[in-house]
Design an enzyme around this catalytic site. Structure first.
Site, PDB file in Angstrom:
ATOM      1  N   LEU A 193       0.831  -1.206   0.000  1.00  0.00           N
ATOM      2  CA  LEU A 193       0.000   0.000   0.000  1.00  0.00           C
ATOM      3  C   LEU A 193       0.867   1.257   0.000  1.00  0.00           C
ATOM      4  CD1 LEU A 193      -2.838   1.359   0.388  1.00  0.00           C
ATOM      5  CD2 LEU A 193      -2.528   1.078   2.853  1.00  0.00           C
ATOM      6  N   TRP A 226       8.835   0.394   1.976  1.00  0.00           N
ATOM      7  CA  TRP A 226       8.696  -0.203   3.311  1.00  0.00           C
ATOM      8  C   TRP A 226       7.726  -1.377   3.308  1.00  0.00           C
ATOM      9  CZ3 TRP A 226       7.568   5.464   4.870  1.00  0.00           C
ATOM     10  CH2 TRP A 226       8.768   6.188   4.868  1.00  0.00           C
ATOM     11  N   ILE A 227       7.860  -2.211   2.327  1.00  0.00           N
ATOM     12  CA  ILE A 227       6.953  -3.359   2.239  1.00  0.00           C
ATOM     13  C   ILE A 227       7.557  -4.546   2.986  1.00  0.00           C
ATOM     14  CG2 ILE A 227       5.767  -4.940   0.673  1.00  0.00           C
ATOM     15  CD1 ILE A 227       4.805  -1.934   0.624  1.00  0.00           C
ATOM     16  N   PHE A 436       3.687   1.695  12.355  1.00  0.00           N
ATOM     17  CA  PHE A 436       3.049   1.065  11.183  1.00  0.00           C
ATOM     18  C   PHE A 436       1.633   0.576  11.472  1.00  0.00           C
ATOM     19  CE2 PHE A 436       5.664  -3.205  11.586  1.00  0.00           C
ATOM     20  CZ  PHE A 436       4.975  -3.528  12.730  1.00  0.00           C
ATOM     21  N   GLU A 437       1.024   0.057  10.431  1.00  0.00           N
ATOM     22  CA  GLU A 437      -0.398  -0.360  10.457  1.00  0.00           C
ATOM     23  C   GLU A 437      -1.315   0.773  10.913  1.00  0.00           C
ATOM     24  OE1 GLU A 437      -1.863  -3.927  12.067  1.00  0.00           O
ATOM     25  OE2 GLU A 437      -1.399  -4.922  10.191  1.00  0.00           O
ATOM     26  N   GLY A 438      -0.986   2.016  10.518  1.00  0.00           N
ATOM     27  CA  GLY A 438      -1.699   3.206  10.979  1.00  0.00           C
ATOM     28  C   GLY A 438      -0.968   3.740  12.199  1.00  0.00           C
ATOM     29  N   ASP A 441      -0.998   8.152  16.130  1.00  0.00           N
ATOM     30  CA  ASP A 441      -1.575   9.503  16.035  1.00  0.00           C
ATOM     31  C   ASP A 441      -2.773   9.504  15.081  1.00  0.00           C
ATOM     32  OD1 ASP A 441       0.964  10.874  17.329  1.00  0.00           O
ATOM     33  OD2 ASP A 441       1.628   9.466  15.791  1.00  0.00           O
TER      34      ASP A 441
HETATM   35  S1  MYA Z   1       0.719  -1.293   6.052  1.00  0.00           S
HETATM   36  C1  MYA Z   1       0.408   0.396   5.866  1.00  0.00           C
HETATM   37  C2  MYA Z   1      -0.553   0.891   6.854  1.00  0.00           C
HETATM   38  N1  MYA Z   1      -1.083   2.149   6.439  1.00  0.00           N
HETATM   39  C3  MYA Z   1      -2.067   2.679   7.074  1.00  0.00           C
HETATM   40  O1  MYA Z   1      -2.572   2.147   8.046  1.00  0.00           O
HETATM   41  C4  MYA Z   1      -2.580   3.938   6.513  1.00  0.00           C
HETATM   42  C5  MYA Z   1      -3.227   4.800   7.564  1.00  0.00           C
HETATM   43  N2  MYA Z   1      -4.270   5.630   6.946  1.00  0.00           N
HETATM   44  C6  MYA Z   1      -5.559   5.351   7.063  1.00  0.00           C
HETATM   45  O2  MYA Z   1      -5.948   4.434   7.747  1.00  0.00           O
HETATM   46  C7  MYA Z   1      -6.549   6.191   6.286  1.00  0.00           C
HETATM   47  O3  MYA Z   1      -5.891   6.799   5.208  1.00  0.00           O
HETATM   48  C8  MYA Z   1      -7.271   7.240   7.173  1.00  0.00           C
HETATM   49  C9  MYA Z   1      -8.436   7.820   6.358  1.00  0.00           C
HETATM   50  C10 MYA Z   1      -7.918   6.636   8.389  1.00  0.00           C
HETATM   51  C11 MYA Z   1      -6.285   8.306   7.594  1.00  0.00           C
HETATM   52  N3  MYA Z   1     -12.391   1.259   8.015  1.00  0.00           N
HETATM   53  O4  MYA Z   1     -11.871  10.156   3.030  1.00  0.00           O
HETATM   54  P1  MYA Z   1     -11.625   9.214   4.160  1.00  0.00           P
HETATM   55  C12 MYA Z   1     -13.609   4.852   4.605  1.00  0.00           C
HETATM   56  C13 MYA Z   1     -13.361   1.266   7.093  1.00  0.00           C
HETATM   57  O5  MYA Z   1     -12.047   9.639   5.467  1.00  0.00           O
HETATM   58  P2  MYA Z   1      -8.806   9.565   4.402  1.00  0.00           P
HETATM   59  C14 MYA Z   1       1.746  -1.457   7.358  1.00  0.00           C
HETATM   60  O6  MYA Z   1       2.088  -0.541   8.037  1.00  0.00           O
HETATM   61  C15 MYA Z   1     -14.374   6.137   4.842  1.00  0.00           C
HETATM   62  O7  MYA Z   1     -15.539   5.965   5.545  1.00  0.00           O
HETATM   63  N4  MYA Z   1     -13.554   2.284   6.263  1.00  0.00           N
HETATM   64  O8  MYA Z   1     -10.110   8.711   4.184  1.00  0.00           O
HETATM   65  C16 MYA Z   1       2.152  -2.882   7.581  1.00  0.00           C
HETATM   66  C17 MYA Z   1     -14.652   6.579   3.423  1.00  0.00           C
HETATM   67  O9  MYA Z   1     -15.743   5.871   2.899  1.00  0.00           O
HETATM   68  P3  MYA Z   1     -16.600   6.497   1.637  1.00  0.00           P
HETATM   69  C18 MYA Z   1     -12.741   3.351   6.378  1.00  0.00           C
HETATM   70  O10 MYA Z   1      -9.087  10.881   5.020  1.00  0.00           O
HETATM   71  C19 MYA Z   1       3.225  -3.120   8.557  1.00  0.00           C
HETATM   72  C20 MYA Z   1     -13.403   6.160   2.675  1.00  0.00           C
HETATM   73  O11 MYA Z   1     -12.860   5.094   3.441  1.00  0.00           O
HETATM   74  C21 MYA Z   1     -11.710   3.396   7.320  1.00  0.00           C
HETATM   75  O12 MYA Z   1      -8.060   9.485   3.135  1.00  0.00           O
HETATM   76  C22 MYA Z   1       3.450  -4.580   8.785  1.00  0.00           C
HETATM   77  C23 MYA Z   1     -12.429   7.308   2.562  1.00  0.00           C
HETATM   78  O13 MYA Z   1     -12.317   7.849   3.849  1.00  0.00           O
HETATM   79  C24 MYA Z   1     -11.545   2.282   8.150  1.00  0.00           C
HETATM   80  N5  MYA Z   1     -10.569   2.167   9.045  1.00  0.00           N
HETATM   81  O14 MYA Z   1      -7.984   8.702   5.483  1.00  0.00           O
HETATM   82  C25 MYA Z   1       2.570  -5.079   9.873  1.00  0.00           C
HETATM   83  N6  MYA Z   1     -11.063   4.581   7.181  1.00  0.00           N
HETATM   84  O15 MYA Z   1     -15.661   6.686   0.489  1.00  0.00           O
HETATM   85  C26 MYA Z   1       2.652  -6.540  10.034  1.00  0.00           C
HETATM   86  C27 MYA Z   1     -11.691   5.243   6.203  1.00  0.00           C
HETATM   87  O16 MYA Z   1     -17.637   5.470   1.348  1.00  0.00           O
HETATM   88  C28 MYA Z   1       1.442  -7.029  10.745  1.00  0.00           C
HETATM   89  N7  MYA Z   1     -12.702   4.517   5.709  1.00  0.00           N
HETATM   90  O17 MYA Z   1     -17.132   7.795   2.137  1.00  0.00           O
HETATM   91  C29 MYA Z   1       1.729  -7.545  12.082  1.00  0.00           C
HETATM   92  C30 MYA Z   1       0.486  -7.820  12.821  1.00  0.00           C
HETATM   93  C31 MYA Z   1       0.527  -8.974  13.736  1.00  0.00           C
HETATM   94  C32 MYA Z   1       1.733  -9.088  14.544  1.00  0.00           C
HETATM   95  C33 MYA Z   1       2.043 -10.469  14.865  1.00  0.00           C
HETATM   96  C34 MYA Z   1       3.304 -10.548  15.624  1.00  0.00           C
HETATM   97  C35 MYA Z   1       3.615 -11.626  16.301  1.00  0.00           C
END
Ligand code: MYA
Length: 629
Positions: A193, A226-227, A436-438, A441
C-alpha cells in the site's frame, strides 16, 4: 491527516452551528449493509453494537463488552491445548532471536520449522491447506510469537495478517482456491500500500493500473516502499489507482489486485537497514508494465481503499495479542530481577518505586491482553462494528509495550542496557509498532472523528424528529428526559452494576457518569465548532484519550468480573488490577474532557500550536543557547 476528508460529508450536512453529520459510510458497506438499509431509508440514524461508537453519543452499549466474550468451543479449546505447547517449545528451543537480529535474517531452520508447523496459514480454512483457526485461537498463538521474537512475528504477520488477508476476506471462490493453497504451501505474501508520497494518507497513492485495449488485463505501473516481505513475496495484494466512470466523468479510484511476481515487471530493492525487527524483510517494490489478469481484481474495481482499510481493521487485534505476549515476557524478566537483586540491604521488590513500576507494567499487560481477546472474541461471535475497538487495541498495546519494556530495562538497570538480556532488542523491535499499520496519532484521530460522525448522525435524527414531533414522540420524550436530568444534575449514568463484580461497582458507576460526560462533551464540541471540529486536533486527541480510557476500563472490569464469577484462582489479583486501572482511567477521563473546553487548556493549545509552528518555520529551536555561542 485530512480530517476534512474523513468527514467530507460534514460540509453537506452541517448547517450553521447545528451539528448534523452523515452516517459513517464505511460501516455501511460492511456485512451490516443489508440489515441497515431500510432504517437508513427512513432517515433513522444507524444503530451499532460498538461500545466506542456509542460512547460518543453518551450511551453505554454493553453488548460487546459485558459479559467478557467466551468465543472458544470445546474443540477449539482442545485444539489450542495441542497447538500452544509445541509452538512455545519451538520458540524456546529452535528460534534464536538474537541471532536473527544480528544476522538481519531469520535462520533457515527456523523458517523451515515455521512452515512445517503451519504457522504461515493459521487462519486459512483447512480445505485450502491452513489450520482454520478462529481469531481468538490466532491471538493465542500470536501471543506466543510476540513473547519471543517480534521480528519473526512481523514476517508471519505481514504474510497472513495483511499479506493475503484480502483474499480471505474479499476473494471470490476461484481466487481462494487458486491462492490460499499457495500461501500456506511455501509462497510468501505481502501487503503493498505505502508509497514514497503516501504514508498515513493512504488514499493518495500514485501507482496506477489501466485496462489493456483488449480488456483482459490491467497494466500496473508504480512503486511501493517499506513493504514487509517485499523482497521475498511471490503473491502480493497491491493497491493502485484505476480510472473509473463516475457521473459521466473519468476519475481515479483505488483498486486492490492480487499480483504475482511471476507476472513479470515486478522487482524489489535491497533489504532496508532498520532500527529493529531486523530479521524481517523490508524492501521497496517496483511495478513496471505488470500485466494483471482482470480476474485478479480483489473486491471490485474502485473498492480498493475500503479493501485496504478493512484488511487493516481486521488484523489490528493481532498486534495487541502479540504485544500482550511481549509485555508478559518483559514483566517476567523484571519481576525475577526485582525479586533477587539486593541493594541497600533489601530486595528491589521491597522498594515502593519498584513496586509501582511492576504494578503499572502488570496493569498495562492485563489491559492489553483484555483488549486483544475482547476484540478477537467479538469478531469470532460475528461482530461487524469493531473497527474503533481494534484501533484502540493497537494504539494501547503499542504504547503500553513501549512503556513496559522501557521500565523493565530501568528495573534491570545497567544489566537491562546490555544486549545479553535481550531487552534492548525488544525495545528496538517495538518502536515501529507505534508507527506502522496506521500510526497511533492517525488512529487516535480516526477513533475521535468516526465517533463524532456517529454522534452527529444521531443528533441529526433528533433534529428531524423535532420537525415532525407527533411521529417521533418516543424519541423526543426519552431524549428530553435525559437532557433534563442532566441539566439539574440528576443524571446518574447508565447502571453497570449488574455487569460487574461487587468490588468494582463504585468504579463502574463512575464509568457510567464518564460515559454521559463524554457524550455531552462531544455534543458541545459539535455545537461550538460545527464542521470545524475536524481540524481541531488538540480537542480530537483529548476525546480519543477519553475514549481509550473508557473502553480499556470497561474491558478490564468485564474480564476481572468474569474471573470472579468463575471463581478463578487469579480472580483476586485480576480484580485488583482492574480496580487499579479503572481508578486511573475514570480519574483521567473528566480531565481529558474538560480540556476540550476550559479556557486554560484552550489557551495552552493555542500556545502549543504557535510554538510548534514557530519551530517548524525556523527549522528547529529558534532560540540560541544562553551563551549565544
Ligand atoms: S501497512 C500500511 C498501513 N497504512 C495505514 O494504516 C494507513 C493509515 N491511513 C488510514 O488508515 C486512512 O488513510 C485514514 C483515512 C484513516 C487516515 N475502516 O476520506 P476518508 C472509509 C473502514 O475519510 P482519508 C503497514 O504498516 C471512509 O468511511 N472504512 O479517508 C504494515 C470513506 O468511505 P466512503 C474506512 O481521510 C506493517 C473512505 O474510506 C476506514 O483518506 C506490517 C475514505 O475515507 C476504516 N478504518 O484517510 C505489519 N477509514 O468513500 C505486520 C476510512 O464510502 C502485521 N474509511 O465515504 C503484524 C500484525 C501482527 C503481529 C504479529 C506478531 C507476532
Amino acid at each position: 491527516m485530512k480530517g476534512a476528508k474523513l468527514l467530507t460529508c460534514a460540509n453537506r450536512c452541517i448547517a450553521g452551528k447545528t451539528p448534523q453529520l452523515p452516517l459513517p459510510v464505511h460501516s455501511r458497506w460492511l456485512a451490516t449493509e443489508a440489515r441497515q438499509a431500510p432504517a437508513e431509508k427512513r432517515g433513522a440514524a444507524r444503530q451499532s453494537a460498538s461500545f466506542t461508537l456509542n460512547l460518543f453519543r453518551g450511551h453505554l452499549e454493553t453488548a460487546q463488552v459485558f459479559p467478557y466474550p467466551e468465543p472458544l468451543a470445546d474443540d477449539q479449546r482442545q485444539m489450542l491445548q495441542e497447538l500452544v505447547p509445541p509452538v512455545e517449545k519451538f520458540f524456546q528451543e529452535v528460534n534464536d532471536p538474537s541471532k536473527n537480529d544480528s544476522n538481519s535474517k531469520i535462520e533457515d531452520n527456523t523458517v523451515a520449522g515455521l512452515w512445517d508447523l503451519g504457522a504461515f496459514g493459521l487462519q486459512v480454512p483447512a480445505e485450502h491447506g491452513g489450520l482454520g483457526l478462529s481469531n481468538t485461537q490466532y491471538a493465542r498463538l500470536v501471543e506466543v510469537v510476540g513473547a519471543h521474537d517480534l521480528g519473526v512475528g512481523i514476517t508471519l504477520g505481514a504474510h497472513q495478517s495483511i499479506g493475503f488477508k484480502g483474499i480471505l476476506l474479499f476473494g471470490n471462490p476461484e481466487q481462494k482456491a487458486k491462492y490460499l493453497p499457495r500461501v500456506t504451501g511455501g509462497e510468501y505474501a505481502a501487503f503493498c500500500l505505502t508509497e514514497p508520497s503516501s504514508g498515513s494518507d493512504a488514499g493518495s497513492i500514485k501507482s496506477r493500473a489501466v485496462l489493456s485495449p483488449d480488456g483482459k488485463h490491467f497494466i500496473l505501473n508504480g512503486s511501493k516502499i517499506w513493504i514487509s516481505n517485499g523482497g521475498i513475496a511471490e503473491i502480493m495484494t497491491v493497491f493502485a489507482q484505476t480510472p473509473i466512470e463516475k457521473d459521466g466523468k473519468t476519475v481515479d479510484k483505488v483498486t486492490a489486485f492480487i499480483v504475482e511476481r511471476s507476472f513479470g515487471g515486478v522487482s524489489s530493492g535491497p533489504p532496508e537497514n532498520k532500527m529493529g525487527i531486523k530479521c524481517s524483510n523490508t524492501t521497496e517494490v517496483y511495478y513496471e508494465d505488470v500485466k494483471i489478469p482482470i480476474e485478479n481484481v480483489l473486491g471490485g474495481v474502485g473498492n480498493g481503499f475500503k479493501v485496504a482499510m478493512n484488511i487493516l481493521n481486521n488484523g489490528r487485534f493481532g498486534m495487541a495479542a502479540a504485544l500482550a505476549g511481549t509485555q508478559r515476557s518483559a514483566l517476567r524478566q523484571a519481576a525475577e530481577h526485582a525479586a533477587t537483586r539486593v541493594q541497600f540491604g533489601k530486595k528491589l521488590a521491597e522498594f515502593g518505586t519498584i513496586q509501582e513500576k511492576l504494578a503499572r507494567m502488570a496493569m498495562l499487560q492485563y489491559t492489553t491482553e483484555s483488549l486483544a481477546y475482547m476484540v478477537s472474541g467479538n469478531m469470532d461471535t460475528g461482530a461487524t462494528d469493531y473497527h474503533l475497538e481494534a484501533a484502540i487495541s493497537k494504539v494501547f498495546a503499542s504504547d503500553s509495550a513501549w512503556t513496559a519494556v522501557d521500565e523493565a530495562i530501568q528495573i534491570l538497570g545497567g544489566m537491562g542496557f546490555m544486549k545479553a538480556t535481550g531487552l534492548e532488542r525488544v525495545l528496538r523491535d517495538l518502536r515501529i509498532f507505534r508507527i506502522f499499520e496506521g500510526t497511533n496519532d492517525i488512529l487516535r484521530l480516526f477513533v475521535a472523528l468516526t465517533g463524532i460522525q456517529f454522534a452527529g448522525s444521531h443528533l441529526q435524527e433528533l433534529q428531524r424528529a423535532f420537525k415532525n414531533p407527533t411521529a417521533h414522540l418516543g424519541l423526543i420524550f426519552s431524549e428530553a428526559g435525559r437532557r433534563a436530568a442532566g441539566a439539574v444534575g440528576l443524571a446518574r449514568g447508565p447502571d453497570l452494576a449488574p455487569h460487574v463484580a461487587p468490588e468494582l461497582r463504585p468504579l463502574a458507576a463512575e464509568l457510567g457518569r464518564c460515559v454521559l460526560e463524554h457524550g455531552r462533551t462531544v455534543e458541545a464540541a459539535l455545537v461550538r465548532h460545527g464542521r470545524g471540529i475536524v481540524d481541531e486536533q488538540f480537542i480530537l486527541n483529548r476525546l480519543a484519550s477519553s475514549a481509550i480510557d473508557a473502553y480499556t476500563a470497561a474491558a478490564v472490569m468485564s474480564r476481572a468480573s468474569r474471573a470472579a464469577r468463575l471463581h478463578l484462582p487469579s480472580a483476586p489479583h485480576e480484580l485488583k488490577l482492574a480496580e487499579a486501572w479503572a481508578e486511573e482511567a475514570v480519574t483521567r477521563m473528566p480531565a481529558s474532557l474538560a480540556a476540550t473546553r476550559d479556557s486554560r487548556s484552550l489557551r495552552q493549545f493555542a500556545r502549543l500550536a504557535e510554538l510548534g509552528g514557530a519551530v517548524a518555520a525556523a527549522g528547529g529551536q529558534p532560540t540560541p543557547n544562553p551563551l549565544n555561542l
